[in-house]
Design a protein around this motif. Structure first.
Motif, PDB file in Angstrom:
ATOM      1  N   MET A 139       0.850  -1.160   0.000  1.00  0.00           N
ATOM      2  CA  MET A 139       0.000   0.000   0.000  1.00  0.00           C
ATOM      3  C   MET A 139       0.901   1.229   0.000  1.00  0.00           C
ATOM      4  O   MET A 139       1.898   1.253   0.702  1.00  0.00           O
ATOM      5  N   ILE A 140       0.540   2.203  -0.824  1.00  0.00           N
ATOM      6  CA  ILE A 140       1.334   3.424  -0.940  1.00  0.00           C
ATOM      7  C   ILE A 140       0.509   4.610  -0.452  1.00  0.00           C
ATOM      8  O   ILE A 140      -0.640   4.779  -0.847  1.00  0.00           O
ATOM      9  N   ALA A 141       1.113   5.427   0.400  1.00  0.00           N
ATOM     10  CA  ALA A 141       0.510   6.696   0.814  1.00  0.00           C
ATOM     11  C   ALA A 141       1.491   7.801   0.432  1.00  0.00           C
ATOM     12  O   ALA A 141       2.553   7.936   1.031  1.00  0.00           O
ATOM     13  N   GLU A 142       1.131   8.552  -0.598  1.00  0.00           N
ATOM     14  CA  GLU A 142       1.986   9.623  -1.136  1.00  0.00           C
ATOM     15  C   GLU A 142       1.075  10.698  -1.703  1.00  0.00           C
ATOM     16  O   GLU A 142       0.191  10.404  -2.501  1.00  0.00           O
ATOM     17  N   ASP A 143       1.276  11.950  -1.284  1.00  0.00           N
ATOM     18  CA  ASP A 143       0.370  13.008  -1.717  1.00  0.00           C
ATOM     19  C   ASP A 143       0.676  13.558  -3.104  1.00  0.00           C
ATOM     20  O   ASP A 143      -0.203  14.129  -3.741  1.00  0.00           O
ATOM     21  N   VAL A 144       1.877  13.378  -3.616  1.00  0.00           N
ATOM     22  CA  VAL A 144       2.210  13.863  -4.955  1.00  0.00           C
ATOM     23  C   VAL A 144       1.782  12.792  -5.964  1.00  0.00           C
ATOM     24  O   VAL A 144       2.328  11.687  -5.984  1.00  0.00           O
ATOM     25  N   LYS A 173      -5.438  -4.897   3.464  1.00  0.00           N
ATOM     26  CA  LYS A 173      -4.576  -5.842   4.185  1.00  0.00           C
ATOM     27  C   LYS A 173      -3.213  -6.082   3.519  1.00  0.00           C
ATOM     28  O   LYS A 173      -2.835  -7.226   3.253  1.00  0.00           O
ATOM     29  N   PRO A 174      -2.428  -5.025   3.295  1.00  0.00           N
ATOM     30  CA  PRO A 174      -1.100  -5.221   2.692  1.00  0.00           C
ATOM     31  C   PRO A 174      -0.104  -5.751   3.730  1.00  0.00           C
ATOM     32  O   PRO A 174      -0.308  -5.627   4.938  1.00  0.00           O
ATOM     33  N   ASP A 175       0.980  -6.326   3.227  1.00  0.00           N
ATOM     34  CA  ASP A 175       2.070  -6.751   4.105  1.00  0.00           C
ATOM     35  C   ASP A 175       2.914  -5.555   4.519  1.00  0.00           C
ATOM     36  O   ASP A 175       3.463  -5.528   5.618  1.00  0.00           O
ATOM     37  N   VAL A 176       3.030  -4.570   3.603  1.00  0.00           N
ATOM     38  CA  VAL A 176       3.876  -3.395   3.830  1.00  0.00           C
ATOM     39  C   VAL A 176       3.120  -2.142   3.417  1.00  0.00           C
ATOM     40  O   VAL A 176       2.475  -2.112   2.372  1.00  0.00           O
ATOM     41  N   ALA A 177       3.208  -1.110   4.246  1.00  0.00           N
ATOM     42  CA  ALA A 177       2.673   0.213   3.900  1.00  0.00           C
ATOM     43  C   ALA A 177       3.870   1.138   3.663  1.00  0.00           C
ATOM     44  O   ALA A 177       4.719   1.300   4.534  1.00  0.00           O
ATOM     45  N   LEU A 178       3.935   1.716   2.477  1.00  0.00           N
ATOM     46  CA  LEU A 178       4.986   2.657   2.097  1.00  0.00           C
ATOM     47  C   LEU A 178       4.418   4.052   2.307  1.00  0.00           C
ATOM     48  O   LEU A 178       3.475   4.452   1.617  1.00  0.00           O
ATOM     49  N   LEU A 179       4.957   4.793   3.290  1.00  0.00           N
ATOM     50  CA  LEU A 179       4.366   6.057   3.720  1.00  0.00           C
ATOM     51  C   LEU A 179       5.300   7.239   3.487  1.00  0.00           C
ATOM     52  O   LEU A 179       6.435   7.226   3.968  1.00  0.00           O
ATOM     53  N   ASP A 180       4.803   8.251   2.798  1.00  0.00           N
ATOM     54  CA  ASP A 180       5.530   9.515   2.716  1.00  0.00           C
ATOM     55  C   ASP A 180       5.522  10.117   4.121  1.00  0.00           C
ATOM     56  O   ASP A 180       4.521  10.036   4.833  1.00  0.00           O
ATOM     57  N   ILE A 181       6.611  10.732   4.514  1.00  0.00           N
ATOM     58  CA  ILE A 181       6.674  11.298   5.862  1.00  0.00           C
ATOM     59  C   ILE A 181       5.800  12.542   5.995  1.00  0.00           C
ATOM     60  O   ILE A 181       5.261  12.829   7.049  1.00  0.00           O
ATOM     61  N   ASP A 182       5.622  13.285   4.904  1.00  0.00           N
ATOM     62  CA  ASP A 182       4.862  14.545   4.934  1.00  0.00           C
ATOM     63  C   ASP A 182       3.537  14.391   4.197  1.00  0.00           C
ATOM     64  O   ASP A 182       3.378  14.875   3.081  1.00  0.00           O
ATOM     65  N   LEU A 183       2.597  13.734   4.809  1.00  0.00           N
ATOM     66  CA  LEU A 183       1.271  13.555   4.215  1.00  0.00           C
ATOM     67  C   LEU A 183       0.303  14.593   4.761  1.00  0.00           C
ATOM     68  O   LEU A 183       0.377  14.950   5.934  1.00  0.00           O
ATOM     69  N   PRO A 184      -0.626  15.059   3.931  1.00  0.00           N
ATOM     70  CA  PRO A 184      -1.659  15.962   4.458  1.00  0.00           C
ATOM     71  C   PRO A 184      -2.659  15.180   5.309  1.00  0.00           C
ATOM     72  O   PRO A 184      -2.857  13.995   5.111  1.00  0.00           O
ATOM     73  N   GLY A 185      -3.248  15.865   6.275  1.00  0.00           N
ATOM     74  CA  GLY A 185      -4.250  15.238   7.138  1.00  0.00           C
ATOM     75  C   GLY A 185      -3.645  14.560   8.344  1.00  0.00           C
ATOM     76  O   GLY A 185      -4.123  14.716   9.461  1.00  0.00           O
ATOM     77  N   MET A 186      -2.585  13.787   8.137  1.00  0.00           N
ATOM     78  CA  MET A 186      -1.867  13.110   9.217  1.00  0.00           C
ATOM     79  C   MET A 186      -0.493  12.731   8.659  1.00  0.00           C
ATOM     80  O   MET A 186      -0.412  12.100   7.611  1.00  0.00           O
ATOM     81  N   ASP A 187       0.573  13.137   9.354  1.00  0.00           N
ATOM     82  CA  ASP A 187       1.908  12.862   8.815  1.00  0.00           C
ATOM     83  C   ASP A 187       2.223  11.369   8.877  1.00  0.00           C
ATOM     84  O   ASP A 187       1.584  10.603   9.609  1.00  0.00           O
ATOM     85  N   THR A 219      11.271   9.577   2.844  1.00  0.00           N
ATOM     86  CA  THR A 219      11.502  10.986   3.130  1.00  0.00           C
ATOM     87  C   THR A 219      12.435  11.589   2.093  1.00  0.00           C
ATOM     88  O   THR A 219      13.280  10.900   1.530  1.00  0.00           O
ATOM     89  N   GLY A 220      12.270  12.873   1.862  1.00  0.00           N
ATOM     90  CA  GLY A 220      13.156  13.594   0.956  1.00  0.00           C
ATOM     91  C   GLY A 220      14.278  14.271   1.703  1.00  0.00           C
ATOM     92  O   GLY A 220      15.260  14.709   1.112  1.00  0.00           O
ATOM     93  N   LEU A 221      14.159  14.357   3.032  1.00  0.00           N
ATOM     94  CA  LEU A 221      15.150  15.061   3.851  1.00  0.00           C
ATOM     95  C   LEU A 221      15.765  14.117   4.866  1.00  0.00           C
ATOM     96  O   LEU A 221      15.100  13.221   5.363  1.00  0.00           O
ATOM     97  N   THR A 222      17.027  14.359   5.191  1.00  0.00           N
ATOM     98  CA  THR A 222      17.700  13.517   6.184  1.00  0.00           C
ATOM     99  C   THR A 222      17.687  14.214   7.535  1.00  0.00           C
ATOM    100  O   THR A 222      18.676  14.763   7.981  1.00  0.00           O
ATOM    101  N   ARG A 223      16.539  14.214   8.180  1.00  0.00           N
ATOM    102  CA  ARG A 223      16.413  14.793   9.523  1.00  0.00           C
ATOM    103  C   ARG A 223      16.537  13.669  10.539  1.00  0.00           C
ATOM    104  O   ARG A 223      15.644  12.822  10.658  1.00  0.00           O
ATOM    105  N   PRO A 224      17.647  13.654  11.276  1.00  0.00           N
ATOM    106  CA  PRO A 224      17.900  12.554  12.211  1.00  0.00           C
ATOM    107  C   PRO A 224      16.802  12.350  13.249  1.00  0.00           C
ATOM    108  O   PRO A 224      16.510  11.225  13.635  1.00  0.00           O
ATOM    109  N   GLY A 225      16.192  13.439  13.710  1.00  0.00           N
ATOM    110  CA  GLY A 225      15.127  13.310  14.700  1.00  0.00           C
ATOM    111  C   GLY A 225      13.952  12.511  14.174  1.00  0.00           C
ATOM    112  O   GLY A 225      13.272  11.808  14.930  1.00  0.00           O
ATOM    113  N   HIS A 226      13.704  12.604  12.869  1.00  0.00           N
ATOM    114  CA  HIS A 226      12.620  11.834  12.277  1.00  0.00           C
ATOM    115  C   HIS A 226      12.909  10.338  12.367  1.00  0.00           C
ATOM    116  O   HIS A 226      12.009   9.533  12.628  1.00  0.00           O
TER     117      HIS A 226
END
Length: 197
Positions: free
Chosen positions: A1-6, A43-57, A78-85
């Protein structure tokens, strides 16, 4: 499953993954707040999630999936290397953390490894996380700063978090002090750049 706003990226990821014999994209959504329902349905085995999604990150989505659909493993893109993320992602049980500009084969291999029960973390992000200090902010100060970053004022933050306005101001002041920030905006900038929000 892919969650990506672009849309272009979402459709490209779908097309690239569908070329693999052992991978099928069972759902694709553009909003974070649509993701848990899509995962529950498909019911996917893997969800591929963009870190910056609208509505809920993506990190918040990953936390909800961990609690509500634990059999679905998550990979954050993610497009950015933010260590805290990365630290936050590991705290919510993410199985993979990869850069959007990873080569397609690296992403496909990462998804396969996550589906097989392994953990995959981009080496650049892992190294940056090791070199970055831990978040000095307590959880409540993070909550207050995160709401302040949306433009909410002390009254609105107080109502949302069930705190007094004075307590909110104290948290904001304490966060500014801990981060050696000039003001609230500077504290939000510092915390965001470090990936602590």
């Amino acid at each position: 499953m892919i969650a990506e706003d672009v849309r272009l990226l979402r459709e490209t990821l779908t097309a690239v993954l569908e070329l693999e014999d052992d991978v099928a994209v069972v759902a694709a959504v553009e909003r974070g707040d649509d993701t848990v329902a899509a995962v529950t349905r498909s019911k996917p085995d893997v969800a591929l999630l963009d870190i910056d999604l609208p509505g809920m990150d993506g990190l918040t989505v990953a936390e909800h999936l961990r609690d509500q659909v634990p059999e679905c493993r998550t990979v954050i893109l993610t497009g950015l290397t933010r260590p805290g993320h990365l630290r936050r992602a590991l705290a919510v049980g993410v199985a993979g953390f990869m850069l959007k500009h990873s080569p397609p084969q690296a992403l496909i291999d990462g998804i396969r490894k996550v589906a097989a029960g392994e953990r995959v973390i981009d080496p650049q992000i892992a190294l940056a996380a090791l070199e970055t200090p831990d978040n000095p902010l307590p959880a409540r100060e993070v909550d207050v700063l995160r709401l302040a970053a949306t433009g909410a004022g002390p009254d609105e933050i107080a109502a949302t978090l069930f705190l007094s306005v004075g307590t909110v101001r104290n948290y904001l002041s304490s966060a500014m002090t801990r981060l050696d920030a000039r003001n609230r905006v500077d504290a939000i900038r510092i915390a965001t750049e470090q990936g602590w929000l």
